[in-house]
Scaffold this motif. Structure first.
Motif, short mmCIF file in Angstrom:
data_model
loop_
_atom_site.label_atom_id
_atom_site.label_comp_id
_atom_site.label_asym_id
_atom_site.label_seq_id
_atom_site.Cartn_x
_atom_site.Cartn_y
_atom_site.Cartn_z
N PRO A 10 0.84 -1.22 0.00
CA PRO A 10 0.00 0.00 0.00
C PRO A 10 0.86 1.25 0.00
CG PRO A 10 -0.76 -1.61 1.62
CD PRO A 10 0.54 -2.12 1.11
N ALA A 11 0.34 2.31 -0.55
CA ALA A 11 1.10 3.56 -0.65
C ALA A 11 1.39 4.14 0.72
CB ALA A 11 0.34 4.56 -1.51
N THR A 12 0.50 3.94 1.70
CA THR A 12 0.65 4.56 3.00
C THR A 12 0.28 3.56 4.09
OG1 THR A 12 0.09 6.73 2.09
CG2 THR A 12 -0.03 6.46 4.48
N LEU A 13 1.16 3.45 5.11
CA LEU A 13 0.88 2.63 6.29
C LEU A 13 0.89 3.55 7.50
CD1 LEU A 13 3.22 -0.43 5.60
CD2 LEU A 13 0.81 -0.20 5.05
N THR A 14 -0.24 3.67 8.17
CA THR A 14 -0.38 4.60 9.30
C THR A 14 -0.60 3.82 10.59
OG1 THR A 14 -1.39 6.22 7.81
CG2 THR A 14 -1.64 6.58 10.18
N PHE A 15 0.21 4.13 11.60
CA PHE A 15 0.01 3.50 12.90
C PHE A 15 -1.32 3.97 13.51
CE2 PHE A 15 4.59 2.63 12.97
CZ PHE A 15 4.59 1.37 13.58
N PRO A 16 -2.08 3.08 14.13
CA PRO A 16 -3.25 3.53 14.88
C PRO A 16 -2.82 4.43 16.04
CG PRO A 16 -3.32 1.15 14.50
CD PRO A 16 -1.96 1.61 14.11
N SER A 17 -3.54 5.53 16.23
CA SER A 17 -3.17 6.45 17.31
C SER A 17 -3.29 5.78 18.67
CB SER A 17 -4.05 7.70 17.25
OG SER A 17 -5.43 7.35 17.32
N SER A 18 -4.13 4.74 18.77
CA SER A 18 -4.30 4.06 20.05
C SER A 18 -3.07 3.29 20.48
CB SER A 18 -5.50 3.10 19.98
OG SER A 18 -5.28 2.13 18.95
N MET A 19 -2.15 3.04 19.52
CA MET A 19 -0.96 2.27 19.84
C MET A 19 0.16 3.12 20.42
SD MET A 19 -0.56 -0.48 16.72
CE MET A 19 0.94 -1.12 17.46
N LEU A 20 0.01 4.46 20.39
CA LEU A 20 1.06 5.33 20.92
C LEU A 20 1.31 5.03 22.39
CD1 LEU A 20 3.00 7.71 20.46
CD2 LEU A 20 1.15 9.23 21.15
N ARG A 21 2.51 4.62 22.73
CA ARG A 21 2.86 4.28 24.10
C ARG A 21 3.07 5.55 24.93
NH1 ARG A 21 7.72 0.14 23.71
NH2 ARG A 21 7.37 0.09 25.95
N PRO A 22 2.96 5.45 26.24
CA PRO A 22 3.13 6.64 27.08
C PRO A 22 4.52 7.25 26.92
CG PRO A 22 2.14 4.83 28.32
CD PRO A 22 2.60 4.25 27.02
N GLY A 23 4.63 8.52 27.27
CA GLY A 23 5.90 9.20 27.18
C GLY A 23 5.92 10.46 28.01
N ILE A 24 6.96 11.25 27.82
CA ILE A 24 7.13 12.50 28.56
C ILE A 24 7.31 13.62 27.56
CG2 ILE A 24 8.63 13.77 30.14
CD1 ILE A 24 9.35 11.15 31.45
N SER A 25 6.49 14.65 27.66
CA SER A 25 6.62 15.84 26.82
C SER A 25 7.41 16.89 27.57
CB SER A 25 5.24 16.38 26.44
OG SER A 25 4.50 15.44 25.70
N GLY A 26 8.15 17.68 26.82
CA GLY A 26 8.93 18.71 27.47
C GLY A 26 9.41 19.75 26.50
#
Length: 772
Positions: free
Chosen positions: A235-251
């Motif tokens: 496929p031309a585009t493979l997009t990760f599901p947003s629900s799979m984003l693991r926790p992290g730290i923003s800064g």
């Protein structure tokens, strides 16, 4: 037979092949009966023979020419030409089933190893082992490519790290067909040399999201059971599901005054592993042009420490502390909880600025480098390349700390110049001890680069001396040197001996302009004297020799002296030889079940600095002899076959050359014993009574990547045992039954299999799970 019949024919092989259990037993019984009565044994019990036909795809227009470029064999080097009708026959001694390789020299179809249905795969570990008597139908496909793009879902914070795309044959998702990193900027990936029309499965792994599989509808899914297949084009585009984003730290990062951008600034998270107690760090994450960042791939509720790294050296690296400040050691940093926003406030590193001026005969070049060395001889965090005008600025230094500047310059042919350490008068000296400390920060440092200089002059030849150009006197320059900073100084020869001309002149090129040299004069009859000064007769004792920096007006005086009366030679003093200490150690790295890697050290107690000789290594009934040369400095690393799992290795040292005068033979031993594997268990720190706890156990050992055995998990009064197979590659995941509410201690015990038991010990570790 047509290509469509190939799968059915291959499946039929499982019932009518000579390796079918019933038929094999009947043939063996017949062979035994004929052997007893003296009859001939059937030939096919000893030879492996298969035959088959290759069917051209629709893309082939000239079948005769295409068949002429085909070959089939039981390995890549055993090529059998295919007939003009596509038929072939393979025969080898023995009856063991074998894998078959197909090759198309024209490149019209893709070569490789045959699967059971007659299609072609890339790697041999996917291929089928065909029994003797099989009839094959090979239906090769034209080569094709799989390509596409990986896209992060809308709202992904920051720039996610690179993803790994894995391509699997549809019948095997344990070993990937091939793999590659996706491009960091646009996420593009491309794989070539696949078989057109053959189904494949695709997975994408990213540290921030985990592993997702390409589903049948062209989307990425977290579930490995929902994958679909693709063929010849992804496929031309493979997009990760947003629900799979693991926790992290923003800064965010607040730059100090004087810093202008975040170029080459990265951050990463570190944490203490609860199982090993060691401090581990993740891969770095990028900082956005506006100074914001996201540390992804962490666990909910996890406490981590955050590090900032500036690859340019303009900002001080460090770990987050109170008020956003940075400290050098992670032990002094503070822990932050995943999900909490943070702010980093780095400060500028100290610098040393200056300029190098080249004197006549010397020149800077594009490789001119300035290093800032700490007073113990170590290096600073960064170095600087001098600009074309000689200006430089060394970043990454600590304010208030003293440094010695080291100059390095790859010599150009036209204007050679030596390196050194910046010392008195702004000159570069050859020894670290001659450098003058500079306290950072500093500006206006000046230095002068001088060229190489020759040592030249004249030897006053005695009256009536007959000069022979084939065997003239020679002058050898001698200078101080040592291998490392902790070893003693030694006077060693510099360059080659310079011949003395008939008029007494000599010249030794390439001297360091600020180094002290001794001059050794050797006469044709072997007598050696040393220069002292321009007004003193040379001496025979090297300890009384004088030194000089390179110049061209050196004079070695000589005085005619009567021939001394021969004196009786003194009785040689008895030489007492000592036995060196031979220390033998087994090295974990490089030691496997088939070989042992040893480190042998010879300690001569200072008697011989660089011992020479031979080492005879004996293990079981095998032995090996290796040489010890002066360049080894008494240390050798040796590999020997592991003829038995455990036992004693004996290493005998026999000195040779000059070492035999001062040393005697000596022997050292070491025992090869079982080693304890590393057992690491990973389980969620928190779980609920509604879900089963997933426990991942990893067994690692330097002896091999695929340990086998039994993994036993004890939780309370219950146990669960599973088999660790070679295909698991030391890692296995176990799901426990639902646990009751409370705190549970999981004890994991690894017991090696029979083949590993002589080499590995049992090992146990534990972890804790809290169930709500």
């Amino acid at each position: 037979m047509t290509p469509d019949d190939a799968p059915r024919k291959a499946a039929a092989l499982r019932h009518d092949s000579p390796t079918h259990p019933l038929r094999t037993a009947l043939i063996a019984l017949l062979a035994l009966t004929l052997a007893v009565v003296g009859g001939p044994v059937p030939a096919h019990t000893a030879d492996w023979t298969v035959s088959g036909t290759v069917f051209p795809p629709a893309e082939v227009t000239d079948t005769a020419e295409w068949f002429a470029g085909l070959s089939v064999g039981w390995n890549t080097g055993d090529n059998h030409v295919v007939g003009s009708d596509g038929s072939f026959t393979l025969s080898r001694p023995g009856s063991t089933p074998k894998k078959i390789h197909f090759k198309d020299s024209s490149g019209t179809t893709r070569g490789g190893w045959l699967l059971e249905d007659g299609t072609v795969t890339r790697w041999s570990n996917h291929s089928f082992e065909f029994p003797s008597g099989a009839t094959l139908s090979i239906a090769p496909k034209p080569p094709a490519a799989l390509s596409g793009h990986i896209v992060m879902p809308h709202g992904t914070p920051g720039r996610a790290p690179r993803s790994i795309v894995s391509i699997y044959v549809a019948t095997d998702t344990t070993t990937s067909e091939t793999w590659n990193y996706s491009n960091l900027d646009d996420g593009a990936f491309y794989f070539s040399n696949f078989s057109a029309g053959q189904p494949y499965r695709v997975s994408v792994t990213n540290r921030w999201f985990g592993t997702a599989w390409l589903a049948g509808d062209g989307t990425l899914s977290e579930s490995p059971t929902s994958y679909g297949t693709v063929s010849s084009a992804a496929p031309a585009t493979l997009t990760f599901p947003s629900s799979m984003l693991r926790p992290g730290i923003s800064g965010s990062i607040v730059l100090p005054d004087g810093a202008t951008d975040y170029n080459r600034v990265v951050v990463r998270a570190g944490y203490t592993d609860p199982d090993t107690g060691k401090f581990e760090v993740n891969d770095v994450d990028l900082v956005q042009p506006d100074g914001t960042f996201f540390l992804g791939g962490l666990e909910e509720g996890q406490n981590v420490k955050v590090q900032l790294i500036d690859w340019t050296g303009r900002l001080h690296d460090g770990w987050l502390a109170a008020d956003g400040k940075l400290v050098p050691a992670h032990a002094d940093g503070i822990e932050v909880t995943v999900g909490a926003p943070i702010t980093l406030r780095p400060h500028l590193s100290a610098t040393i600025r200056g300029k190098i001026t080249a004197s006549a005969g010397a020149a800077l070049n594009s490789h001119t480098t300035i290093w800032a060395r700490t007073l113990n001889g170590g290096g600073a965090g960064t170095y600087a390349r001098a600009e074309a005008d000689g200006t430089f600025e060394v970043f990454g230094l600590t304010e208030g700390k003293e440094y010695i500047l080291e100059f390095s310059n790859e010599s150009s042919e036209a204007h050679p110049a030596p390196g050194g350490y910046l010392g008195a008068g702004g000159k570069f000296y050859p020894y670290f001890e001659d450098g003058v400390p500079i306290t950072a920060p500093a500006q206006g440092v000046t230095a002068t680069l001088d060229p190489f200089a020759p040592l030249g002059g004249r030897v006053e030849l005695p009256s009536g001396f007959a000069h022979d150009a084939t065997s003239p006197p020679t002058v050898q320059a001698v200078h101080r040197d040592r291998v490392t900073i902790n070893q003693p100084w030694l006077w060693v020869p510099f360059g080659d001996p310079a011949p003395v001309a008939a008029d007494g002149t000599f010249s030794i090129p390439g001297g360091h302009p600020h180094k002290q040299y001794r001059l050794q004069l050797t006469w044709p009859d072997g007598r050696v004297v040393y220069w002292t000064s321009d007004t003193t007769v040379p001496v025979a004792d090297e300890a009384e020799a004088g030194t000089t920096t390179p110049r061209q007006d050196i004079v070695l005086l000589t005085v005619a002296a009567p021939t001394p009366k021969p004196e009786p030679e003194p009785e040689p003093e008895p030489v007492t030889r000592v036995a060196p200490k031979v220390t033998v150690k087994t090295l974990a790295k490089g030691t496997t079940r088939s070989k042992v890697r040893l480190r042998v050290t010879l300690d001569t107690a200072g008697t011989v600095a660089k011992p020479t000789g031979t080492l005879r290594v004996s293990y079981g009934k095998k032995s090996r002899t290796v040489k010890v040369k002066a360049k080894h400095q008494g240390k050798r690393t040796i590999k020997i076959p592991r003829t038995k799992a455990r036992g004693k290795i004996s290493v005998q040292y026999v000195p040779t050359g000059t070492s035999a005068v001062a040393l005697t033979p000596a022997t050292g031993t070491v025992k090869v014993a079982k080693v304890a594997p590393k057992v690491k268990v990973k389980a969620p720190k928190k779980a609920t009574t509604r879900s089963r706890v997933k426990v991942t156990v990893r067994v690692r050992t330097a002896l091999g990547a695929k340990p086998t055995g039994k993994v036993k998990i004890t939780y309370g009064k219950k146990t669960r045992s599973v088999r660790l197979a070679a295909k698991d590659k030391g890692k296995i995941t176990i799901r426990l039954p639902r646990l009751a509410k409370g705190k549970h201690t999981l004890r994991v015990r690894y017991t090696p299999a029979k083949t590993w038991r002589p080499y590995l010990k049992k090992n146990t570790t534990k972890t804790t799970v809290r169930v709500r």
